[in-house]
Design a protein around this motif. Structure first.
Motif, short mmCIF file in Angstrom:
data_model
loop_
_atom_site.label_atom_id
_atom_site.label_comp_id
_atom_site.label_asym_id
_atom_site.label_seq_id
_atom_site.Cartn_x
_atom_site.Cartn_y
_atom_site.Cartn_z
N ALA A 35 1.05 -1.56 -0.39
CA ALA A 35 -0.19 -0.09 -0.04
C ALA A 35 0.92 0.88 0.42
CB ALA A 35 -1.01 0.15 1.46
N GLY A 36 -0.07 2.49 -0.24
CA GLY A 36 0.69 3.66 -0.15
C GLY A 36 1.70 4.25 -1.63
N ARG A 37 1.88 2.53 -2.46
CA ARG A 37 2.83 3.24 -3.84
C ARG A 37 1.82 3.77 -4.87
NH1 ARG A 37 6.48 -1.04 -6.06
NH2 ARG A 37 7.55 0.05 -8.35
N ARG A 38 0.95 3.47 -4.87
CA ARG A 38 -0.86 3.58 -6.45
C ARG A 38 -1.90 3.25 -5.65
NH1 ARG A 38 2.17 3.41 -11.18
NH2 ARG A 38 2.94 2.22 -11.65
N TRP A 39 -1.45 2.80 -4.19
CA TRP A 39 -3.49 3.25 -3.77
C TRP A 39 -3.14 3.15 -2.09
CZ3 TRP A 39 -2.90 -0.76 -7.00
CH2 TRP A 39 -2.21 -2.25 -6.49
N ASP A 40 -3.71 3.49 -1.04
CA ASP A 40 -4.08 3.87 0.50
C ASP A 40 -5.50 2.81 0.11
OD1 ASP A 40 -1.75 4.42 0.81
OD2 ASP A 40 -3.02 6.68 1.69
N VAL A 41 -5.13 2.09 1.54
CA VAL A 41 -6.64 1.03 1.34
C VAL A 41 -7.25 1.78 3.03
CG1 VAL A 41 -7.33 -1.28 1.81
CG2 VAL A 41 -5.49 -1.01 0.75
N LEU A 42 -8.76 1.98 3.13
CA LEU A 42 -8.81 2.25 4.11
C LEU A 42 -9.72 0.94 4.33
CD1 LEU A 42 -10.57 5.35 3.92
CD2 LEU A 42 -8.42 4.86 5.12
N HIS A 43 -9.41 0.32 5.80
CA HIS A 43 -10.37 -0.78 5.99
C HIS A 43 -11.81 -0.99 6.48
CE1 HIS A 43 -7.04 -3.35 4.87
NE2 HIS A 43 -5.78 -2.47 4.79
N VAL A 44 -12.98 -1.14 6.63
CA VAL A 44 -13.85 -1.04 7.13
C VAL A 44 -14.87 -1.52 7.44
CG1 VAL A 44 -16.16 0.42 7.66
CG2 VAL A 44 -14.46 1.37 5.19
N PRO A 45 -15.30 -1.81 8.98
CA PRO A 45 -16.31 -3.47 9.24
C PRO A 45 -17.18 -3.10 8.09
CG PRO A 45 -15.73 -1.53 11.21
CD PRO A 45 -15.11 -0.57 9.82
N GLY A 46 -17.27 -4.58 8.18
CA GLY A 46 -18.27 -5.27 7.07
C GLY A 46 -19.47 -4.34 7.59
N PRO A 47 -20.60 -4.34 8.36
CA PRO A 47 -21.89 -4.60 8.37
C PRO A 47 -22.08 -2.92 7.65
CG PRO A 47 -21.08 -5.83 10.03
CD PRO A 47 -19.72 -5.35 9.66
N LEU A 48 -20.59 -1.85 7.76
CA LEU A 48 -20.63 -0.47 7.28
C LEU A 48 -20.45 -0.22 5.87
CD1 LEU A 48 -21.39 2.53 8.41
CD2 LEU A 48 -18.96 2.15 8.71
N GLY A 49 -19.32 -1.48 5.81
CA GLY A 49 -18.51 -0.98 3.81
C GLY A 49 -19.26 -1.58 3.55
N ARG A 50 -20.21 -2.97 3.41
CA ARG A 50 -20.56 -3.13 2.04
C ARG A 50 -21.99 -2.62 1.47
NH1 ARG A 50 -19.08 -8.64 5.50
NH2 ARG A 50 -20.99 -7.82 6.78
N PRO A 51 -22.78 -1.90 2.37
CA PRO A 51 -23.25 -1.04 2.07
C PRO A 51 -23.24 0.48 1.70
CG PRO A 51 -24.12 -1.71 4.58
CD PRO A 51 -23.01 -2.23 3.98
N ALA A 52 -21.65 0.75 1.86
CA ALA A 52 -21.53 1.96 2.01
C ALA A 52 -20.67 1.43 0.09
CB ALA A 52 -20.08 2.66 2.80
N ALA A 53 -20.32 0.13 -0.58
CA ALA A 53 -19.54 0.19 -1.44
C ALA A 53 -21.18 -0.90 -2.56
CB ALA A 53 -19.06 -1.50 -1.51
N ALA A 54 -22.04 -0.35 -2.18
CA ALA A 54 -22.49 -0.73 -2.97
C ALA A 54 -23.53 0.09 -3.44
CB ALA A 54 -24.05 -1.51 -2.06
N LEU A 55 -23.37 1.69 -1.90
CA LEU A 55 -23.31 3.29 -2.46
C LEU A 55 -22.20 3.59 -3.72
CD1 LEU A 55 -25.09 4.24 0.45
CD2 LEU A 55 -25.79 4.18 -0.84
N LEU A 56 -21.83 2.98 -3.64
CA LEU A 56 -20.33 3.68 -4.62
C LEU A 56 -20.15 2.73 -5.74
CD1 LEU A 56 -17.22 4.59 -1.95
CD2 LEU A 56 -19.29 6.35 -2.98
N ASP A 57 -21.07 2.38 -6.09
CA ASP A 57 -20.55 0.71 -7.15
C ASP A 57 -21.34 1.42 -8.23
OD1 ASP A 57 -19.79 -1.58 -8.75
OD2 ASP A 57 -21.38 -2.85 -7.96
N ARG A 58 -20.86 2.28 -9.66
CA ARG A 58 -21.26 2.94 -9.89
C ARG A 58 -20.77 3.31 -11.46
NH1 ARG A 58 -18.98 7.09 -9.03
NH2 ARG A 58 -18.41 8.07 -7.23
N PRO A 59 -20.88 3.75 -12.51
CA PRO A 59 -19.25 3.88 -12.94
C PRO A 59 -18.55 4.81 -12.77
CG PRO A 59 -21.79 3.68 -14.28
CD PRO A 59 -21.81 4.01 -13.20
N GLY A 60 -17.44 5.19 -12.86
CA GLY A 60 -16.89 5.60 -12.66
C GLY A 60 -16.17 5.41 -10.77
N GLY A 61 -16.67 4.54 -9.71
CA GLY A 61 -16.57 4.29 -9.10
C GLY A 61 -14.90 3.25 -9.03
N GLY A 62 -14.31 3.36 -7.71
CA GLY A 62 -13.20 2.12 -7.44
C GLY A 62 -12.97 0.76 -6.59
#
Length: 151
Positions: free
Chosen positions: A39-66
Protein backbone atom coordinates in the motif's frame (compact mmCIF):
# COMPACT_ATOMS: atom_id res chain seq x y z
CA UNK A 1 -4.32 -2.82 -29.12
CA UNK A 2 -1.20 -2.15 -27.06
CA UNK A 3 -1.25 -3.11 -23.39
CA UNK A 4 1.02 -0.14 -22.68
CA UNK A 5 -1.71 2.25 -23.80
CA UNK A 6 -4.66 0.12 -22.60
CA UNK A 7 -3.46 -2.01 -19.70
CA UNK A 8 -5.70 -4.59 -18.08
CA UNK A 9 -6.68 -4.54 -14.42
CA UNK A 10 -4.15 -7.32 -13.95
CA UNK A 11 -1.37 -5.12 -15.33
CA UNK A 12 -2.54 -2.18 -13.22
CA UNK A 13 -2.33 -4.27 -10.05
CA UNK A 14 0.99 -5.94 -10.84
CA UNK A 15 2.55 -2.56 -11.63
CA UNK A 16 2.16 -1.77 -7.92
CA UNK A 17 4.41 -4.71 -7.02
CA UNK A 18 8.17 -4.28 -6.61
CA UNK A 19 8.50 -7.29 -8.96
CA UNK A 20 5.44 -7.62 -11.26
CA UNK A 21 6.48 -11.07 -12.50
CA UNK A 22 6.81 -12.35 -8.94
CA UNK A 23 3.34 -10.97 -8.21
CA UNK A 24 1.88 -12.94 -11.14
CA UNK A 25 3.67 -16.09 -9.97
CA UNK A 26 2.34 -15.57 -6.45
CA UNK A 27 -1.24 -15.50 -7.72
CA UNK A 28 -0.58 -18.76 -9.54
CA UNK A 29 1.19 -20.67 -6.77
CA UNK A 30 -0.93 -19.78 -3.75
CA UNK A 31 -4.01 -21.92 -3.28
CA UNK A 32 -6.08 -18.85 -2.47
CA UNK A 33 -4.90 -16.86 -5.49
CA UNK A 34 -3.49 -14.01 -3.37
CA UNK A 35 -0.45 -11.79 -3.77
CA UNK A 36 1.02 -9.35 -1.26
CA UNK A 37 1.18 -5.82 -2.65
CA UNK A 38 2.47 -2.66 -0.99
CA UNK A 39 0.00 0.00 0.00
CA UNK A 40 1.12 3.59 -0.32
CA UNK A 41 2.68 3.10 -3.74
CA UNK A 42 -0.31 3.33 -6.13
CA UNK A 43 -3.10 3.39 -3.54
CA UNK A 44 -3.89 3.36 0.15
CA UNK A 45 -6.55 1.12 1.67
CA UNK A 46 -9.21 2.05 4.21
CA UNK A 47 -10.50 -1.09 5.98
CA UNK A 48 -14.07 -0.65 7.23
CA UNK A 49 -16.10 -3.13 9.34
CA UNK A 50 -18.22 -5.28 7.02
CA UNK A 51 -21.69 -4.20 8.26
CA UNK A 52 -20.77 -0.60 7.39
CA UNK A 53 -18.50 -1.27 4.41
CA UNK A 54 -20.72 -3.55 2.32
CA UNK A 55 -23.64 -1.08 2.09
CA UNK A 56 -21.20 1.78 1.47
CA UNK A 57 -19.62 -0.24 -1.37
CA UNK A 58 -23.09 -0.79 -2.83
CA UNK A 59 -23.65 2.99 -2.83
CA UNK A 60 -20.32 3.53 -4.58
CA UNK A 61 -20.76 0.73 -7.14
CA UNK A 62 -21.35 2.91 -10.19
CA UNK A 63 -19.42 3.89 -13.29
CA UNK A 64 -16.40 5.87 -12.22
CA UNK A 65 -16.23 4.16 -8.81
CA UNK A 66 -13.07 2.49 -7.61
CA UNK A 67 -12.00 -0.96 -6.43
CA UNK A 68 -13.27 -2.48 -3.21
CA UNK A 69 -12.03 -5.65 -1.47
CA UNK A 70 -13.87 -7.85 1.01
CA UNK A 71 -12.11 -10.08 3.53
CA UNK A 72 -14.64 -12.48 5.06
CA UNK A 73 -12.11 -13.80 7.60
CA UNK A 74 -12.08 -10.54 9.57
CA UNK A 75 -15.37 -9.18 8.14
CA UNK A 76 -13.84 -6.05 6.65
CA UNK A 77 -14.24 -4.16 3.40
CA UNK A 78 -11.18 -2.40 1.95
CA UNK A 79 -11.57 0.68 -0.23
CA UNK A 80 -8.61 1.49 -2.50
CA UNK A 81 -8.17 5.25 -2.26
CA UNK A 82 -5.50 7.71 -3.49
CA UNK A 83 -2.06 7.60 -1.92
CA UNK A 84 -1.87 9.81 1.16
CA UNK A 85 -5.52 9.31 2.14
CA UNK A 86 -4.58 6.89 4.95
CA UNK A 87 -2.40 9.55 6.60
CA UNK A 88 -5.24 12.09 6.62
CA UNK A 89 -8.25 9.86 7.32
CA UNK A 90 -10.01 10.25 10.64
CA UNK A 91 -12.67 7.70 11.48
CA UNK A 92 -13.50 5.50 14.43
CA UNK A 93 -13.13 1.78 13.75
CA UNK A 94 -11.43 2.27 10.38
CA UNK A 95 -8.01 0.69 9.91
CA UNK A 96 -5.68 2.40 7.46
CA UNK A 97 -3.00 0.87 5.22
CA UNK A 98 -0.59 3.34 3.69
CA UNK A 99 3.11 3.59 3.00
CA UNK A 100 5.05 0.75 4.62
CA UNK A 101 2.15 -1.70 4.81
CA UNK A 102 1.28 -4.68 2.63
CA UNK A 103 -2.12 -6.12 1.75
CA UNK A 104 -3.25 -9.48 0.43
CA UNK A 105 -4.77 -8.83 -3.00
CA UNK A 106 -6.75 -11.43 -4.94
CA UNK A 107 -6.36 -11.94 -8.67
CA UNK A 108 -8.67 -9.44 -10.41
CA UNK A 109 -10.34 -12.04 -12.62
CA UNK A 110 -10.68 -15.09 -10.35
CA UNK A 111 -13.22 -15.48 -7.58
CA UNK A 112 -12.01 -17.07 -4.38
CA UNK A 113 -13.19 -18.14 -0.96
CA UNK A 114 -10.91 -15.76 0.92
CA UNK A 115 -10.40 -12.09 0.17
CA UNK A 116 -12.20 -11.13 -3.03
CA UNK A 117 -13.26 -8.09 -5.02
CA UNK A 118 -16.68 -6.60 -4.31
CA UNK A 119 -15.89 -4.05 -7.01
CA UNK A 120 -12.98 -5.19 -9.17
CA UNK A 121 -10.25 -2.80 -10.24
CA UNK A 122 -10.55 -1.09 -13.60
CA UNK A 123 -7.70 -0.99 -16.05
CA UNK A 124 -7.76 2.80 -15.86
CA UNK A 125 -6.52 2.66 -12.29
CA UNK A 126 -9.35 4.80 -10.98
CA UNK A 127 -9.68 4.72 -7.20
CA UNK A 128 -12.45 5.30 -4.69
CA UNK A 129 -13.07 9.01 -4.17
CA UNK A 130 -12.42 9.66 -0.46
CA UNK A 131 -15.09 12.40 -0.28
CA UNK A 132 -17.71 10.08 -1.82
CA UNK A 133 -16.63 7.31 0.57
CA UNK A 134 -16.96 9.63 3.59
CA UNK A 135 -20.48 10.62 2.52
CA UNK A 136 -21.48 6.98 1.92
CA UNK A 137 -20.12 5.91 5.33
CA UNK A 138 -21.94 8.77 7.10
CA UNK A 139 -25.17 7.89 5.29
CA UNK A 140 -24.93 4.20 6.18
CA UNK A 141 -23.92 4.92 9.79
CA UNK A 142 -26.91 7.23 10.23
CA UNK A 143 -29.21 4.60 8.75
CA UNK A 144 -27.78 1.87 11.01
CA UNK A 145 -28.29 4.05 14.10
CA UNK A 146 -31.82 5.02 13.12
CA UNK A 147 -33.20 2.39 10.71
CA UNK A 148 -36.56 4.14 10.33
CA UNK A 149 -34.82 7.28 9.13
CA UNK A 150 -36.07 7.77 5.54
CA UNK A 151 -33.48 7.71 2.82
Amino acid sequence: MSTARHPSALHWLTDAAPDPDDCRRSWERTGLGLALLPAGRRWDVLHVPGPLGRPAAALLDRPGGGPVLEDPADDTVGFLVPVGTADRWIGTGIRRSGDGTWIAVPHPDRPGRGPHWLIPPHRSGRLVDPAALALALHDIAAHLRCPRFPR
